[in-house]
Design a protein around this motif. Structure first.
Motif, PDB file in Angstrom:
ATOM      1  N   LEU A 191       0.831  -1.198   0.000  1.00  0.00           N
ATOM      2  CA  LEU A 191       0.000   0.000   0.000  1.00  0.00           C
ATOM      3  C   LEU A 191       0.868   1.251   0.000  1.00  0.00           C
ATOM      4  O   LEU A 191       0.446   2.305  -0.486  1.00  0.00           O
ATOM      5  N   ARG A 192       2.082   1.138   0.547  1.00  0.00           N
ATOM      6  CA  ARG A 192       3.000   2.281   0.524  1.00  0.00           C
ATOM      7  C   ARG A 192       3.725   2.415  -0.799  1.00  0.00           C
ATOM      8  O   ARG A 192       4.297   3.469  -1.091  1.00  0.00           O
ATOM      9  N   ASP A 193       3.739   1.362  -1.596  1.00  0.00           N
ATOM     10  CA  ASP A 193       4.459   1.360  -2.876  1.00  0.00           C
ATOM     11  C   ASP A 193       3.637   2.115  -3.918  1.00  0.00           C
ATOM     12  O   ASP A 193       2.533   1.704  -4.277  1.00  0.00           O
ATOM     13  N   SER A 194       4.182   3.199  -4.421  1.00  0.00           N
ATOM     14  CA  SER A 194       3.444   4.033  -5.382  1.00  0.00           C
ATOM     15  C   SER A 194       3.258   3.343  -6.724  1.00  0.00           C
ATOM     16  O   SER A 194       2.393   3.741  -7.513  1.00  0.00           O
ATOM     17  N   ASP A 195       4.060   2.314  -7.021  1.00  0.00           N
ATOM     18  CA  ASP A 195       3.937   1.618  -8.304  1.00  0.00           C
ATOM     19  C   ASP A 195       2.799   0.605  -8.310  1.00  0.00           C
ATOM     20  O   ASP A 195       2.376   0.144  -9.362  1.00  0.00           O
ATOM     21  N   VAL A 196       2.320   0.225  -7.138  1.00  0.00           N
ATOM     22  CA  VAL A 196       1.234  -0.758  -7.036  1.00  0.00           C
ATOM     23  C   VAL A 196      -0.096  -0.031  -7.167  1.00  0.00           C
ATOM     24  O   VAL A 196      -0.362   0.933  -6.448  1.00  0.00           O
ATOM     25  N   THR A 197      -0.941  -0.484  -8.074  1.00  0.00           N
ATOM     26  CA  THR A 197      -2.248   0.146  -8.283  1.00  0.00           C
ATOM     27  C   THR A 197      -3.391  -0.671  -7.698  1.00  0.00           C
ATOM     28  O   THR A 197      -4.468  -0.132  -7.464  1.00  0.00           O
ATOM     29  N   GLU A 198      -3.147  -1.968  -7.465  1.00  0.00           N
ATOM     30  CA  GLU A 198      -4.218  -2.790  -6.889  1.00  0.00           C
ATOM     31  C   GLU A 198      -3.595  -3.938  -6.099  1.00  0.00           C
ATOM     32  O   GLU A 198      -2.588  -4.522  -6.511  1.00  0.00           O
ATOM     33  N   VAL A 199      -4.203  -4.237  -4.948  1.00  0.00           N
ATOM     34  CA  VAL A 199      -3.769  -5.356  -4.104  1.00  0.00           C
ATOM     35  C   VAL A 199      -4.933  -6.328  -4.006  1.00  0.00           C
ATOM     36  O   VAL A 199      -6.042  -5.941  -3.630  1.00  0.00           O
ATOM     37  N   MET A 200      -4.679  -7.601  -4.339  1.00  0.00           N
ATOM     38  CA  MET A 200      -5.727  -8.619  -4.345  1.00  0.00           C
ATOM     39  C   MET A 200      -5.319  -9.779  -3.439  1.00  0.00           C
ATOM     40  O   MET A 200      -4.296 -10.421  -3.679  1.00  0.00           O
ATOM     41  N   VAL A 201      -6.098 -10.014  -2.398  1.00  0.00           N
ATOM     42  CA  VAL A 201      -5.835 -11.099  -1.453  1.00  0.00           C
ATOM     43  C   VAL A 201      -6.863 -12.188  -1.694  1.00  0.00           C
ATOM     44  O   VAL A 201      -8.054 -11.990  -1.461  1.00  0.00           O
ATOM     45  N   ASN A 202      -6.401 -13.348  -2.176  1.00  0.00           N
ATOM     46  CA  ASN A 202      -7.292 -14.466  -2.485  1.00  0.00           C
ATOM     47  C   ASN A 202      -7.127 -15.556  -1.429  1.00  0.00           C
ATOM     48  O   ASN A 202      -6.704 -16.660  -1.723  1.00  0.00           O
ATOM     49  N   GLY A 203      -7.412 -15.239  -0.199  1.00  0.00           N
ATOM     50  CA  GLY A 203      -7.139 -16.159   0.891  1.00  0.00           C
ATOM     51  C   GLY A 203      -5.890 -15.704   1.637  1.00  0.00           C
ATOM     52  O   GLY A 203      -5.085 -14.931   1.106  1.00  0.00           O
ATOM     53  N   HIS A 204      -5.695 -16.210   2.852  1.00  0.00           N
ATOM     54  CA  HIS A 204      -4.620 -15.675   3.692  1.00  0.00           C
ATOM     55  C   HIS A 204      -3.232 -15.954   3.138  1.00  0.00           C
ATOM     56  O   HIS A 204      -2.278 -15.258   3.482  1.00  0.00           O
ATOM     57  N   ASP A 205      -3.080 -16.964   2.251  1.00  0.00           N
ATOM     58  CA  ASP A 205      -1.757 -17.329   1.754  1.00  0.00           C
ATOM     59  C   ASP A 205      -1.560 -17.035   0.278  1.00  0.00           C
ATOM     60  O   ASP A 205      -0.643 -17.568  -0.350  1.00  0.00           O
ATOM     61  N   SER A 206      -2.387 -16.174  -0.289  1.00  0.00           N
ATOM     62  CA  SER A 206      -2.279 -15.857  -1.715  1.00  0.00           C
ATOM     63  C   SER A 206      -2.550 -14.368  -1.933  1.00  0.00           C
ATOM     64  O   SER A 206      -3.669 -13.904  -1.720  1.00  0.00           O
ATOM     65  N   ILE A 207      -1.498 -13.643  -2.342  1.00  0.00           N
ATOM     66  CA  ILE A 207      -1.607 -12.199  -2.565  1.00  0.00           C
ATOM     67  C   ILE A 207      -1.069 -11.882  -3.955  1.00  0.00           C
ATOM     68  O   ILE A 207       0.027 -12.325  -4.321  1.00  0.00           O
ATOM     69  N   TYR A 208      -1.837 -11.115  -4.719  1.00  0.00           N
ATOM     70  CA  TYR A 208      -1.429 -10.656  -6.042  1.00  0.00           C
ATOM     71  C   TYR A 208      -1.433  -9.125  -6.072  1.00  0.00           C
ATOM     72  O   TYR A 208      -2.211  -8.484  -5.361  1.00  0.00           O
ATOM     73  N   LEU A 209      -0.581  -8.567  -6.921  1.00  0.00           N
ATOM     74  CA  LEU A 209      -0.505  -7.121  -7.097  1.00  0.00           C
ATOM     75  C   LEU A 209      -0.711  -6.781  -8.558  1.00  0.00           C
ATOM     76  O   LEU A 209      -0.425  -7.599  -9.454  1.00  0.00           O
ATOM     77  N   GLU A 210      -1.198  -5.573  -8.796  1.00  0.00           N
ATOM     78  CA  GLU A 210      -1.235  -5.036 -10.152  1.00  0.00           C
ATOM     79  C   GLU A 210      -0.210  -3.923 -10.244  1.00  0.00           C
ATOM     80  O   GLU A 210      -0.268  -2.939  -9.512  1.00  0.00           O
ATOM     81  N   LYS A 211       0.769  -4.114 -11.142  1.00  0.00           N
ATOM     82  CA  LYS A 211       1.783  -3.105 -11.414  1.00  0.00           C
ATOM     83  C   LYS A 211       1.837  -2.886 -12.916  1.00  0.00           C
ATOM     84  O   LYS A 211       1.944  -3.838 -13.686  1.00  0.00           O
ATOM     85  N   ASP A 212       1.762  -1.625 -13.317  1.00  0.00           N
ATOM     86  CA  ASP A 212       1.798  -1.287 -14.745  1.00  0.00           C
ATOM     87  C   ASP A 212       0.736  -2.053 -15.522  1.00  0.00           C
ATOM     88  O   ASP A 212       0.954  -2.461 -16.673  1.00  0.00           O
ATOM     89  N   GLY A 213      -0.400  -2.280 -14.883  1.00  0.00           N
ATOM     90  CA  GLY A 213      -1.507  -2.940 -15.560  1.00  0.00           C
ATOM     91  C   GLY A 213      -1.397  -4.448 -15.627  1.00  0.00           C
ATOM     92  O   GLY A 213      -2.243  -5.097 -16.235  1.00  0.00           O
ATOM     93  N   ARG A 214      -0.369  -5.029 -15.014  1.00  0.00           N
ATOM     94  CA  ARG A 214      -0.175  -6.483 -15.088  1.00  0.00           C
ATOM     95  C   ARG A 214      -0.205  -7.091 -13.690  1.00  0.00           C
ATOM     96  O   ARG A 214       0.247  -6.475 -12.719  1.00  0.00           O
ATOM     97  N   LEU A 215      -0.715  -8.330 -13.597  1.00  0.00           N
ATOM     98  CA  LEU A 215      -0.845  -9.007 -12.310  1.00  0.00           C
ATOM     99  C   LEU A 215       0.403  -9.834 -12.009  1.00  0.00           C
ATOM    100  O   LEU A 215       0.905 -10.556 -12.882  1.00  0.00           O
ATOM    101  N   THR A 216       0.901  -9.726 -10.780  1.00  0.00           N
ATOM    102  CA  THR A 216       2.056 -10.504 -10.353  1.00  0.00           C
ATOM    103  C   THR A 216       1.816 -11.030  -8.939  1.00  0.00           C
ATOM    104  O   THR A 216       1.341 -10.298  -8.072  1.00  0.00           O
ATOM    105  N   PRO A 217       2.138 -12.316  -8.668  1.00  0.00           N
ATOM    106  CA  PRO A 217       2.006 -12.847  -7.300  1.00  0.00           C
ATOM    107  C   PRO A 217       3.189 -12.421  -6.443  1.00  0.00           C
ATOM    108  O   PRO A 217       4.288 -12.160  -6.958  1.00  0.00           O
TER     109      PRO A 217
END
Length: 537
Positions: A191-217
């Motif tokens: 949330l502090r990272d200015s490059d991250v536009t979206e944070v997606m938590v799919n359960g307690h052990d699975s987190i994905y981020l959106e950076k530059d329009g692309r999803l990365t675990p």
């Protein structure tokens, strides 16, 4: 002189004590062998009880020497070699055993250290909750004061630990517990990272981020489902909302306006899901959109004139297309001397004008009562003497009240709406008006839409992650039972893509001049006709 048995025992003890060097037999053993002390004993077949002296023996090799010789009759001449070989083998085994054991030992030590740090974190966290109690999650507590108190308690608790910890571990523990107490646990760094536009938590052990329009675990994860639920509760409770089994879905926001959606079991089968769409601390400006290629210079000038000319505008597009960002940019064109009322499900808009009234809807309480909908707020806003009404998103029967507001002298209103294109935008508007339960003929609804809406700005998120305005379309009038539309600017797809898959096109004018230019002149706003020429960009 000592007996041979005593000398051999001494040699054995020396070999076992040193172990690092190859031991040798006692030098006194060699003269003994030369004197033939053990030899005759062996040849005479003496036993341990033979009291006779060794023939030709040394003066000290009396009965005891005979006994010693009887015990070691065979190996005595090679005793030094035997013990040397045994000690060398033992030393070799020791060295071989030490080499593979070293990394295992380190791993075991690292695991124990990790467990100790986790245990220490749990103790510090418990002590922190015990000392600060309800102040941690109270909405009226000053954040700076809370941070200072949390860090002070952390420092005190860590300083009282019996076992010392390194500075690196101390900093890590302090940061992780601070993120958990003051922030949102393992997702706080993102949330502090200015490059991250979206944070997606799919359960307690699975987190994905959106950076530059692309999803990365990412490798970060919550400790367990309970940890994730505590984080969700912290987010929603701060704005007076709740999420539980009776109400397992919630829309909320962070203090900076970032949009939050949470779904918990039983609706979320594999564990609670948390989606946070971040908004920049410093909102994007029209110059940013031009730099990103979302709009062109000419389009920006035209939209600026449309907002100042008090046209009613709908910003449409799919989920994640950037509608709210575009709405923020359009609202920045509103003159500072006008009264603006914003209406949202979760307050996200970041208007910079001084005279802004922000309203937010409210869901049912635990008894199923007390809900205040967007439609209620739109009705109420008409009594608040607004110059502009901005609705974050129209998604239900509030569309009817929004149309009424646009048709009752509140020109210059702006809202967003989900759709696939300009024509679909009008169809969705009709559908949502029908959701109000009014028994209105379709033609009457379309006449209301054609009269109220002046401009549709449609936005699309491309495969490369970029977000572009693809249509700037005028809503003209009714022809029969159909609302006529006229594209003013459209996205040029003919430019194709570069070698990295990025779209190369841009908005270009169609060459058509909108009919609402006359309406804009009533607000003393004119537009350069060259903006609409085909060569303009």
């Amino acid at each position: 002189m000592s007996s041979l048995a005593e000398r051999l025992a001494a040699a054995r003890r020396q070999a076992e004590a040193s172990q690092a060097t190859t031991p040798t037999a006692d030098p006194a053993a060699e003269p003994a062998a030369e004197n033939g002390a053990p030899g005759p004993a062996a040849s005479n077949g003496s036993t341990a009880t033979d009291p006779g002296p060794a023939p030709g023996g040394a003066p000290g090799a009396a009965p005891g020497g005979a006994a010693g010789g009887a015990q070691s009759a065979g190996p005595a001449p090679g005793a030094a070699k035997e013990y040397t070989s045994t000690a060398a083998e033992a030393d070799a085994r020791r060295r071989a055993a030490q080499k593979p054991a070293e990394p295992t030992s380190r791993r075991r030590g690292a695991g124990a250290e990790t467990e100790r740090i986790e245990e220490l974190k749990g103790h510090v966290h418990t002590e922190l909750v015990k000392q600060l109690g309800p102040h941690l999650y109270a909405a009226d507590v000053d954040q700076a004061d809370l941070e200072s108190r949390v860090r002070q308690v952390l420092s005190d608790v860590l300083s009282r630990q019996e076992r010392p910890i390194s500075n690196a571990d101390r900093q890590r523990i302090t940061q992780e517990i601070s993120d958990d107490i003051l922030g949102y646990g393992p997702i706080e760094p993102f949330l502090r990272d200015s490059d991250v536009t979206e944070v997606m938590v799919n359960g307690h052990d699975s987190i994905y981020l959106e950076k530059d329009g692309r999803l990365t675990p990412v490798k970060a994860q919550f400790a367990d489902e309970a940890h994730l639920r505590r984080t969700i509760d912290k987010i929603v409770s701060r704005i007076g909302r709740r999420v539980d089994e009776s109400s397992p879905m919630v829309d909320a926001r962070l203090p900076d306006g970032s949009r939050v959606n949470a779904v918990i079991p039983p609706l979320a089968i594999d564990g609670s899901c948390l989606t946070i769409r971040k908004f920049a601390t410093d909102p994007l400006t029209v110059h940013n959109l031009i730099d990103f290629g979302s709009i062109s210079d000419k389009t920006a000038d035209f939209l600026d004139a449309c907002v100042r000319g008090r046209l009613n505008i709908i910003v449409s597009g799919s989920t994640g297309a950037g509608k709210t960002t575009t709405l923020n940019v359009l609202s920045s064109f509103i003159p500072g001397d006008e009264r603006i009322v914003t209406i949202e499900d979760a307050a996200e808009l970041q208007l910079k004008q001084d005279h802004v009234v922000r309203l937010e809807s409210r869901p049912n309480n635990i008894e199923g009562k007390g809900a205040v909908t967007i439609r209620d707020l739109v009705k109420n806003s008409l009594r608040m003497r607004p110059d502009r009404i901005i609705v974050g998103e129209v998604r239900d029967a509030s569309a009817l009240d929004m149309l009424q507001a646009m048709n009752t002298g509140h020109d210059g209103s702006i809202c967003t709406l989900h759709s696939n294109g300009p024509r679909d935008t009008l169809a969705r508007m009709e559908t949502m008006v029908l959701m109000a339960g009014m028994d209105l003929p379709v033609r009457a609804i379309r006449e209301q839409v054609a009269s109220a809406v002046d401009l549709i700005v449609h936005q699309t998120r491309f495969k490369d992650g970029s977000r572009r305005v693809t249509h700037v379309t005028e809503v003209e009038s009714m022809e029969g039972d159909v609302i006529t539309l006229q594209d003013i600017f459209v996205y040029d797809h003919s430019a194709g893509f570069d070698h990295q898959g990025r779209a190369l096109g841009g908005l270009i004018p169609t060459g058509l001049r909108p009919k609402f230019l006359e309406k804009m002149t009533h607000s003393n706003v004119t537009v350069d006709p060259l903006i609409f020429s085909r060569g303009a960009r």
